[in-house]
Design an enzyme around this catalytic site. Structure first.
Site, PDB file in Angstrom:
ATOM      1  N   TYR A   1      52.584  38.180  54.234  1.00 29.06           N
ATOM      2  CA  TYR A   1      53.018  39.754  54.733  1.00 29.06           C
ATOM      3  C   TYR A   1      53.770  39.318  55.979  1.00 29.06           C
ATOM      4  O   TYR A   1      54.107  40.255  56.651  1.00 29.06           O
ATOM      5  CB  TYR A   1      52.123  40.707  54.678  1.00 29.06           C
ATOM      6  CG  TYR A   1      51.755  41.154  53.186  1.00 29.06           C
ATOM      7  CD1 TYR A   1      50.785  40.182  52.396  1.00 29.06           C
ATOM      8  CD2 TYR A   1      51.777  42.258  52.691  1.00 29.06           C
ATOM      9  CE1 TYR A   1      50.635  40.342  51.334  1.00 29.06           C
ATOM     10  CE2 TYR A   1      51.437  42.747  51.191  1.00 29.06           C
ATOM     11  CZ  TYR A   1      50.845  41.777  50.688  1.00 29.06           C
ATOM     12  OH  TYR A   1      50.389  41.927  49.235  1.00 29.06           O
TER      13      TYR A   1
ATOM     14  N   LYS B   1      41.950  30.439  48.360  1.00 28.43           N
ATOM     15  CA  LYS B   1      42.312  29.452  47.565  1.00 28.43           C
ATOM     16  C   LYS B   1      42.613  28.172  48.109  1.00 28.43           C
ATOM     17  O   LYS B   1      43.734  27.427  48.183  1.00 28.43           O
ATOM     18  CB  LYS B   1      43.726  29.788  46.791  1.00 28.43           C
ATOM     19  CG  LYS B   1      44.374  29.324  45.917  1.00 28.43           C
ATOM     20  CD  LYS B   1      43.792  29.846  44.469  1.00 28.43           C
ATOM     21  CE  LYS B   1      44.346  28.640  43.460  1.00 28.43           C
ATOM     22  NZ  LYS B   1      43.712  28.772  41.945  1.00 28.43           N
TER      23      LYS B   1
ATOM     24  N   ASP C   1      40.626  32.972  42.007  1.00 29.63           N
ATOM     25  CA  ASP C   1      40.840  33.502  40.513  1.00 29.63           C
ATOM     26  C   ASP C   1      39.362  33.814  39.994  1.00 29.63           C
ATOM     27  O   ASP C   1      39.089  34.649  39.281  1.00 29.63           O
ATOM     28  CB  ASP C   1      41.655  32.515  39.760  1.00 29.63           C
ATOM     29  CG  ASP C   1      41.470  31.205  40.503  1.00 29.63           C
ATOM     30  OD1 ASP C   1      40.911  30.961  41.574  1.00 29.63           O
ATOM     31  OD2 ASP C   1      41.823  30.213  39.983  1.00 29.63           O
TER      32      ASP C   1
ATOM     33  N   ASP D   1      45.160  42.572  48.601  1.00 28.44           N
ATOM     34  CA  ASP D   1      46.075  43.393  48.089  1.00 28.44           C
ATOM     35  C   ASP D   1      45.646  43.671  46.651  1.00 28.44           C
ATOM     36  O   ASP D   1      45.503  44.690  45.974  1.00 28.44           O
ATOM     37  CB  ASP D   1      47.565  43.205  48.458  1.00 28.44           C
ATOM     38  CG  ASP D   1      48.714  44.227  48.158  1.00 28.44           C
ATOM     39  OD1 ASP D   1      48.222  45.249  47.514  1.00 28.44           O
ATOM     40  OD2 ASP D   1      49.715  43.840  48.307  1.00 28.44           O
TER      41      ASP D   1
END
Ligand code: NAD
Length: 333
Positions: A124, A171, A204, A228
Protein backbone atom coordinates in the site's frame (compact mmCIF):
# COMPACT_ATOMS: atom_id res chain seq x y z
CA UNK A 1 -19.58 18.74 27.35
CA UNK A 2 -20.11 17.32 23.87
CA UNK A 3 -17.22 15.39 22.30
CA UNK A 4 -15.94 16.92 19.09
CA UNK A 5 -15.71 14.34 16.30
CA UNK A 6 -14.81 14.89 12.64
CA UNK A 7 -17.29 13.31 10.25
CA UNK A 8 -16.71 12.17 6.66
CA UNK A 9 -20.04 11.26 5.03
CA UNK A 10 -18.28 9.26 2.29
CA UNK A 11 -19.33 8.11 -1.18
CA UNK A 12 -21.86 5.58 -2.47
CA UNK A 13 -23.94 4.31 0.44
CA UNK A 14 -21.83 6.33 2.92
CA UNK A 15 -24.29 9.19 3.53
CA UNK A 16 -27.20 6.75 4.19
CA UNK A 17 -25.10 4.89 6.74
CA UNK A 18 -24.03 8.08 8.48
CA UNK A 19 -27.69 9.15 8.73
CA UNK A 20 -28.43 5.81 10.45
CA UNK A 21 -25.65 6.41 12.99
CA UNK A 22 -26.98 9.93 13.64
CA UNK A 23 -30.49 8.52 14.29
CA UNK A 24 -29.15 5.99 16.80
CA UNK A 25 -26.79 8.43 18.56
CA UNK A 26 -29.61 10.94 18.95
CA UNK A 27 -31.82 8.30 20.57
CA UNK A 28 -28.93 7.23 22.83
CA UNK A 29 -28.46 10.89 23.84
CA UNK A 30 -24.77 10.69 22.97
CA UNK A 31 -23.26 14.17 23.16
CA UNK A 32 -21.27 14.43 19.96
CA UNK A 33 -20.55 17.66 18.17
CA UNK A 34 -20.02 16.48 14.56
CA UNK A 35 -17.52 18.55 12.56
CA UNK A 36 -18.05 17.77 8.89
CA UNK A 37 -14.88 17.44 6.80
CA UNK A 38 -14.58 16.66 3.10
CA UNK A 39 -12.85 13.77 1.33
CA UNK A 40 -13.51 11.36 -1.52
CA UNK A 41 -15.08 11.51 -4.95
CA UNK A 42 -16.99 14.73 -4.25
CA UNK A 43 -13.66 16.52 -3.73
CA UNK A 44 -12.24 15.12 -6.98
CA UNK A 45 -15.37 16.19 -8.87
CA UNK A 46 -14.97 19.70 -7.41
CA UNK A 47 -11.34 19.81 -8.66
CA UNK A 48 -9.84 19.41 -5.17
CA UNK A 49 -7.40 16.76 -3.93
CA UNK A 50 -9.16 13.53 -2.91
CA UNK A 51 -8.26 14.33 0.70
CA UNK A 52 -7.81 18.11 1.08
CA UNK A 53 -5.09 19.39 3.43
CA UNK A 54 -7.74 21.15 5.56
CA UNK A 55 -9.36 17.75 6.25
CA UNK A 56 -6.08 16.27 7.45
CA UNK A 57 -5.37 19.35 9.59
CA UNK A 58 -8.84 19.30 11.18
CA UNK A 59 -8.73 15.58 12.05
CA UNK A 60 -5.26 16.05 13.55
CA UNK A 61 -6.54 18.98 15.60
CA UNK A 62 -9.70 17.21 16.84
CA UNK A 63 -8.02 13.80 17.22
CA UNK A 64 -11.10 11.64 16.52
CA UNK A 65 -13.11 10.94 13.38
CA UNK A 66 -15.90 8.76 12.02
CA UNK A 67 -15.58 7.94 8.35
CA UNK A 68 -18.12 6.39 6.01
CA UNK A 69 -16.68 4.38 3.10
CA UNK A 70 -15.24 6.15 0.09
CA UNK A 71 -14.87 5.04 -3.52
CA UNK A 72 -11.45 4.47 -5.09
CA UNK A 73 -11.39 4.37 -8.89
CA UNK A 74 -10.04 0.89 -9.81
CA UNK A 75 -6.93 0.50 -11.99
CA UNK A 76 -6.66 4.20 -12.89
CA UNK A 77 -7.03 7.74 -11.63
CA UNK A 78 -6.40 9.17 -8.21
CA UNK A 79 -4.90 7.47 -5.18
CA UNK A 80 -7.15 5.85 -2.59
CA UNK A 81 -8.63 8.40 -0.17
CA UNK A 82 -8.63 5.72 2.52
CA UNK A 83 -4.95 4.89 2.12
CA UNK A 84 -4.15 8.62 1.93
CA UNK A 85 -5.94 9.33 5.22
CA UNK A 86 -4.27 6.42 7.00
CA UNK A 87 -0.83 7.47 5.77
CA UNK A 88 -1.13 11.22 6.29
CA UNK A 89 -2.57 10.75 9.79
CA UNK A 90 -0.10 7.91 10.44
CA UNK A 91 -2.96 5.67 11.59
CA UNK A 92 -0.70 2.66 11.80
CA UNK A 93 -2.94 0.20 13.63
CA UNK A 94 -6.08 -1.01 11.90
CA UNK A 95 -8.04 -3.00 14.47
CA UNK A 96 -10.93 -5.20 13.33
CA UNK A 97 -12.86 -7.17 15.93
CA UNK A 98 -14.71 -10.16 14.50
CA UNK A 99 -17.29 -11.52 16.88
CA UNK A 100 -20.43 -13.59 16.62
CA UNK A 101 -23.45 -11.30 16.96
CA UNK A 102 -26.69 -12.39 18.64
CA UNK A 103 -29.38 -12.90 15.99
CA UNK A 104 -26.88 -13.18 13.13
CA UNK A 105 -26.52 -16.82 12.12
CA UNK A 106 -22.99 -18.08 11.47
CA UNK A 107 -21.57 -21.60 11.26
CA UNK A 108 -18.60 -20.26 13.25
CA UNK A 109 -20.13 -20.56 16.69
CA UNK A 110 -18.13 -18.75 19.39
CA UNK A 111 -16.14 -16.67 16.86
CA UNK A 112 -14.27 -13.92 18.75
CA UNK A 113 -11.04 -12.72 17.11
CA UNK A 114 -9.38 -9.31 16.88
CA UNK A 115 -7.28 -8.61 13.78
CA UNK A 116 -4.42 -6.10 13.93
CA UNK A 117 -3.52 -4.97 10.41
CA UNK A 118 -0.47 -2.77 9.81
CA UNK A 119 -1.95 0.20 8.01
CA UNK A 120 0.80 2.33 6.46
CA UNK A 121 3.34 0.07 4.69
CA UNK A 122 3.52 -3.05 2.53
CA UNK A 123 2.17 -2.97 -1.03
CA UNK A 124 0.00 0.00 0.00
CA UNK A 125 3.06 2.26 -0.30
CA UNK A 126 1.48 3.08 -3.70
CA UNK A 127 4.90 2.98 -5.40
CA UNK A 128 4.19 1.40 -8.78
CA UNK A 129 5.68 1.83 -12.20
CA UNK A 130 6.15 0.11 -15.55
CA UNK A 131 9.68 -1.37 -15.43
CA UNK A 132 9.50 -2.07 -19.16
CA UNK A 133 6.65 -1.75 -21.63
CA UNK A 134 5.39 -5.17 -20.56
CA UNK A 135 6.36 -5.50 -16.90
CA UNK A 136 4.87 -3.65 -13.93
CA UNK A 137 6.55 -3.31 -10.55
CA UNK A 138 4.76 -2.64 -7.26
CA UNK A 139 7.03 -1.99 -4.30
CA UNK A 140 6.44 -3.78 -1.00
CA UNK A 141 7.82 -1.91 1.99
CA UNK A 142 8.19 -3.53 5.39
CA UNK A 143 10.21 -1.72 8.06
CA UNK A 144 11.35 -2.78 11.50
CA UNK A 145 9.80 0.41 12.93
CA UNK A 146 6.41 -0.24 11.28
CA UNK A 147 6.43 -3.93 12.18
CA UNK A 148 7.42 -3.30 15.77
CA UNK A 149 4.72 -0.76 16.54
CA UNK A 150 1.89 -2.92 15.10
CA UNK A 151 3.15 -6.07 16.89
CA UNK A 152 3.50 -4.13 20.14
CA UNK A 153 -0.02 -2.70 19.73
CA UNK A 154 -1.39 -6.24 19.34
CA UNK A 155 0.40 -7.57 22.44
CA UNK A 156 -0.55 -4.51 24.52
CA UNK A 157 -4.17 -4.93 23.44
CA UNK A 158 -4.06 -8.62 24.40
CA UNK A 159 -2.68 -7.80 27.83
CA UNK A 160 -5.17 -5.01 28.53
CA UNK A 161 -8.17 -6.98 27.31
CA UNK A 162 -7.47 -10.35 28.92
CA UNK A 163 -6.71 -12.02 25.59
CA UNK A 164 -4.65 -15.20 25.83
CA UNK A 165 -2.68 -15.43 22.58
CA UNK A 166 -1.31 -13.41 19.69
CA UNK A 167 -0.46 -15.05 16.37
CA UNK A 168 1.79 -13.34 13.80
CA UNK A 169 0.79 -13.90 10.17
CA UNK A 170 3.25 -13.65 7.25
CA UNK A 171 4.60 -15.24 4.07
CA UNK A 172 8.25 -15.37 5.12
CA UNK A 173 8.76 -18.73 3.39
CA UNK A 174 8.57 -16.88 0.04
CA UNK A 175 9.32 -13.22 0.85
CA UNK A 176 12.27 -14.11 3.03
CA UNK A 177 13.58 -10.57 3.35
CA UNK A 178 10.44 -8.42 3.73
CA UNK A 179 8.16 -10.85 5.56
CA UNK A 180 11.23 -12.33 7.22
CA UNK A 181 11.83 -8.92 8.78
CA UNK A 182 8.21 -8.76 10.00
CA UNK A 183 8.50 -12.26 11.47
CA UNK A 184 11.77 -11.52 13.28
CA UNK A 185 10.30 -8.37 14.80
CA UNK A 186 7.14 -10.28 15.81
CA UNK A 187 9.26 -12.88 17.62
CA UNK A 188 11.35 -10.18 19.33
CA UNK A 189 8.26 -8.34 20.59
CA UNK A 190 6.54 -11.62 21.60
CA UNK A 191 9.51 -12.43 23.85
CA UNK A 192 8.71 -9.31 25.87
CA UNK A 193 5.21 -10.65 26.65
CA UNK A 194 5.80 -14.06 28.26
CA UNK A 195 2.30 -13.90 29.79
CA UNK A 196 0.77 -14.03 26.29
CA UNK A 197 1.00 -17.23 24.27
CA UNK A 198 2.27 -16.63 20.74
CA UNK A 199 3.24 -18.38 17.54
CA UNK A 200 3.33 -17.55 13.83
CA UNK A 201 1.46 -18.88 10.80
CA UNK A 202 1.95 -18.54 7.06
CA UNK A 203 -0.96 -16.52 5.70
CA UNK A 204 -2.46 -19.23 3.45
CA UNK A 205 -2.41 -21.73 6.29
CA UNK A 206 -3.91 -19.04 8.54
CA UNK A 207 -6.88 -18.63 6.18
CA UNK A 208 -7.51 -22.38 6.19
CA UNK A 209 -7.17 -22.58 9.98
CA UNK A 210 -9.51 -19.64 10.47
CA UNK A 211 -12.38 -21.58 8.94
CA UNK A 212 -11.49 -24.94 10.52
CA UNK A 213 -10.17 -23.99 13.99
CA UNK A 214 -11.53 -20.50 14.61
CA UNK A 215 -11.86 -21.03 18.36
CA UNK A 216 -8.09 -21.45 18.61
CA UNK A 217 -7.50 -17.85 17.54
CA UNK A 218 -7.69 -14.76 19.69
CA UNK A 219 -5.56 -11.83 18.41
CA UNK A 220 -3.92 -11.93 14.95
CA UNK A 221 -1.31 -9.42 13.76
CA UNK A 222 -0.09 -9.05 10.18
CA UNK A 223 1.21 -6.74 7.46
CA UNK A 224 -1.20 -4.55 5.49
CA UNK A 225 -2.22 -6.67 2.48
CA UNK A 226 -2.79 -9.89 4.44
CA UNK A 227 -4.75 -7.86 6.99
CA UNK A 228 -6.96 -6.42 4.26
CA UNK A 229 -7.78 -9.84 2.84
CA UNK A 230 -7.97 -11.83 6.08
CA UNK A 231 -10.28 -9.26 7.67
CA UNK A 232 -12.76 -9.53 4.78
CA UNK A 233 -12.62 -13.32 5.14
CA UNK A 234 -13.25 -12.94 8.86
CA UNK A 235 -16.07 -10.44 8.16
CA UNK A 236 -17.73 -13.13 6.05
CA UNK A 237 -17.41 -15.59 8.94
CA UNK A 238 -19.13 -13.09 11.22
CA UNK A 239 -22.10 -12.65 8.89
CA UNK A 240 -20.87 -10.50 6.03
CA UNK A 241 -19.40 -7.09 5.33
CA UNK A 242 -22.57 -5.44 6.59
CA UNK A 243 -21.70 -6.27 10.20
CA UNK A 244 -17.89 -5.96 10.44
CA UNK A 245 -16.55 -2.86 12.25
CA UNK A 246 -13.08 -1.33 12.30
CA UNK A 247 -10.90 1.31 13.89
CA UNK A 248 -7.63 2.98 12.86
CA UNK A 249 -5.36 4.22 15.62
CA UNK A 250 -2.26 6.40 15.47
CA UNK A 251 -0.48 8.62 17.94
CA UNK A 252 -3.04 11.15 19.24
CA UNK A 253 -5.48 10.38 16.44
CA UNK A 254 -8.11 7.72 15.74
CA UNK A 255 -10.47 7.22 12.81
CA UNK A 256 -13.35 4.75 12.95
CA UNK A 257 -14.77 3.07 9.85
CA UNK A 258 -16.51 -0.10 8.68
CA UNK A 259 -14.48 -2.81 6.95
CA UNK A 260 -16.66 -2.58 3.83
CA UNK A 261 -16.48 -0.13 0.94
CA UNK A 262 -18.98 2.26 -0.62
CA UNK A 263 -21.10 -0.51 -2.26
CA UNK A 264 -21.84 1.84 -5.21
CA UNK A 265 -24.53 -0.36 -6.78
CA UNK A 266 -26.75 0.19 -3.71
CA UNK A 267 -26.35 3.99 -3.60
CA UNK A 268 -29.56 5.80 -2.66
CA UNK A 269 -31.55 2.56 -2.27
CA UNK A 270 -31.86 2.73 1.55
CA UNK A 271 -30.99 -0.94 1.55
CA UNK A 272 -27.58 -1.74 3.02
CA UNK A 273 -26.84 -2.70 6.60
CA UNK A 274 -25.70 0.13 8.91
CA UNK A 275 -24.49 -2.33 11.60
CA UNK A 276 -20.81 -2.22 10.54
CA UNK A 277 -20.60 1.58 10.70
CA UNK A 278 -22.67 1.65 13.88
CA UNK A 279 -20.38 -0.87 15.61
CA UNK A 280 -17.39 1.18 14.41
CA UNK A 281 -19.07 4.19 16.03
CA UNK A 282 -19.42 2.23 19.29
CA UNK A 283 -15.67 1.51 19.19
CA UNK A 284 -15.35 5.29 18.93
CA UNK A 285 -17.58 5.71 21.99
CA UNK A 286 -15.26 3.42 23.93
CA UNK A 287 -12.27 5.47 22.73
CA UNK A 288 -14.04 8.61 23.98
CA UNK A 289 -14.63 6.98 27.38
CA UNK A 290 -18.41 6.77 26.81
CA UNK A 291 -18.67 3.21 28.05
CA UNK A 292 -22.33 3.38 29.12
CA UNK A 293 -23.35 4.77 25.74
CA UNK A 294 -21.39 2.03 24.01
CA UNK A 295 -23.14 -0.64 26.08
CA UNK A 296 -26.57 0.92 25.47
CA UNK A 297 -26.15 1.20 21.70
CA UNK A 298 -24.73 -2.31 21.32
CA UNK A 299 -27.47 -3.70 23.57
CA UNK A 300 -30.20 -2.02 21.49
CA UNK A 301 -28.60 -3.24 18.26
CA UNK A 302 -28.45 -6.81 19.55
CA UNK A 303 -32.09 -6.70 20.77
CA UNK A 304 -33.18 -5.44 17.35
CA UNK A 305 -31.35 -8.27 15.59
CA UNK A 306 -32.72 -10.85 18.04
CA UNK A 307 -36.25 -9.65 17.20
CA UNK A 308 -35.52 -10.58 13.59
CA UNK A 309 -35.38 -6.99 12.32
CA UNK A 310 -32.63 -7.24 9.71
CA UNK A 311 -31.51 -5.78 6.40
CA UNK A 312 -31.41 -7.81 3.17
CA UNK A 313 -27.88 -9.14 3.66
CA UNK A 314 -28.96 -10.98 6.81
CA UNK A 315 -32.12 -12.33 5.18
CA UNK A 316 -34.47 -9.57 6.38
CA UNK A 317 -36.44 -6.82 4.66
CA UNK A 318 -35.68 -3.81 6.87
CA UNK A 319 -34.34 -0.72 5.14
CA UNK A 320 -31.23 1.13 6.33
CA UNK A 321 -33.31 3.85 7.96
CA UNK A 322 -35.96 1.37 9.20
CA UNK A 323 -33.30 -0.68 10.95
CA UNK A 324 -31.82 2.46 12.54
CA UNK A 325 -35.32 3.57 13.65
CA UNK A 326 -35.89 0.14 15.27
CA UNK A 327 -32.64 0.50 17.25
CA UNK A 328 -33.62 4.04 18.21
CA UNK A 329 -37.04 2.81 19.50
CA UNK A 330 -35.25 0.12 21.50
CA UNK A 331 -33.06 2.82 23.08
CA UNK A 332 -36.03 5.03 23.89
CA UNK A 333 -37.68 2.01 25.57
P1 NAD B 1 -17.76 -3.08 -1.00
O1 NAD B 1 -17.34 -3.46 0.37
O2 NAD B 1 -18.16 -1.68 -1.23
O3 NAD B 1 -18.99 -3.98 -1.43
C1 NAD B 1 -18.89 -5.36 -1.78
C2 NAD B 1 -20.27 -6.00 -1.56
O4 NAD B 1 -20.40 -6.25 -0.17
C3 NAD B 1 -21.44 -5.10 -1.92
O5 NAD B 1 -21.78 -5.20 -3.26
C4 NAD B 1 -22.50 -5.68 -1.04
O6 NAD B 1 -23.03 -6.85 -1.61
C5 NAD B 1 -21.74 -6.04 0.23
N1 NAD B 1 -21.79 -4.97 1.23
C6 NAD B 1 -20.85 -4.03 1.48
N2 NAD B 1 -21.25 -3.25 2.47
C7 NAD B 1 -22.46 -3.68 2.86
C8 NAD B 1 -23.41 -3.27 3.85
N3 NAD B 1 -23.18 -2.24 4.67
N4 NAD B 1 -24.57 -3.95 3.95
C9 NAD B 1 -24.82 -4.99 3.16
N5 NAD B 1 -23.99 -5.44 2.22
C10 NAD B 1 -22.81 -4.79 2.07
O7 NAD B 1 -16.55 -3.50 -1.97
P2 NAD B 1 -16.28 -3.17 -3.50
O8 NAD B 1 -17.56 -3.22 -4.27
O9 NAD B 1 -15.16 -4.03 -3.86
O10 NAD B 1 -15.75 -1.66 -3.46
C11 NAD B 1 -16.55 -0.53 -3.76
C12 NAD B 1 -15.71 0.72 -3.54
O11 NAD B 1 -15.41 0.86 -2.15
C13 NAD B 1 -14.36 0.71 -4.26
O12 NAD B 1 -14.14 1.99 -4.79
C14 NAD B 1 -13.36 0.40 -3.15
O13 NAD B 1 -12.09 0.94 -3.41
C15 NAD B 1 -14.02 1.10 -1.99
N6 NAD B 1 -13.61 0.57 -0.67
C16 NAD B 1 -13.54 1.49 0.33
C17 NAD B 1 -13.24 1.07 1.61
C18 NAD B 1 -13.20 2.11 2.70
O14 NAD B 1 -13.72 3.20 2.52
N7 NAD B 1 -12.60 1.81 3.83
C19 NAD B 1 -13.03 -0.29 1.87
C20 NAD B 1 -13.16 -1.21 0.83
C21 NAD B 1 -13.46 -0.77 -0.45
Amino acid sequence: MAHQVCLIRGDGVGPELVAAVETVFEAAKVSVDWIEVEAGLKCVEAGKPIVPDETIAKIKEVGVGLKAPMTTPIGKGSVSPNVTLRKKLDLYACVRPVKQLPGVPTPFDGLDIVIFRENTEDLYAQIEYMATEHVAHSVKIISDFGSERICRAAFEYARKNGRKRVVGVHKANIMKIADGLFLNVFKKVAAEYPDIESWDNIVDNQCMQLVTKWKLYDVLVMPNLYGDIVSDLAAGMMGGLGVAPGANYGVGCALFEAVHGSAPKYTGMNKVNPTALLLSATLMLEHLGELDARRDVEGALEETLKKGIKTYDLGGDATTSGFADAIASELRG
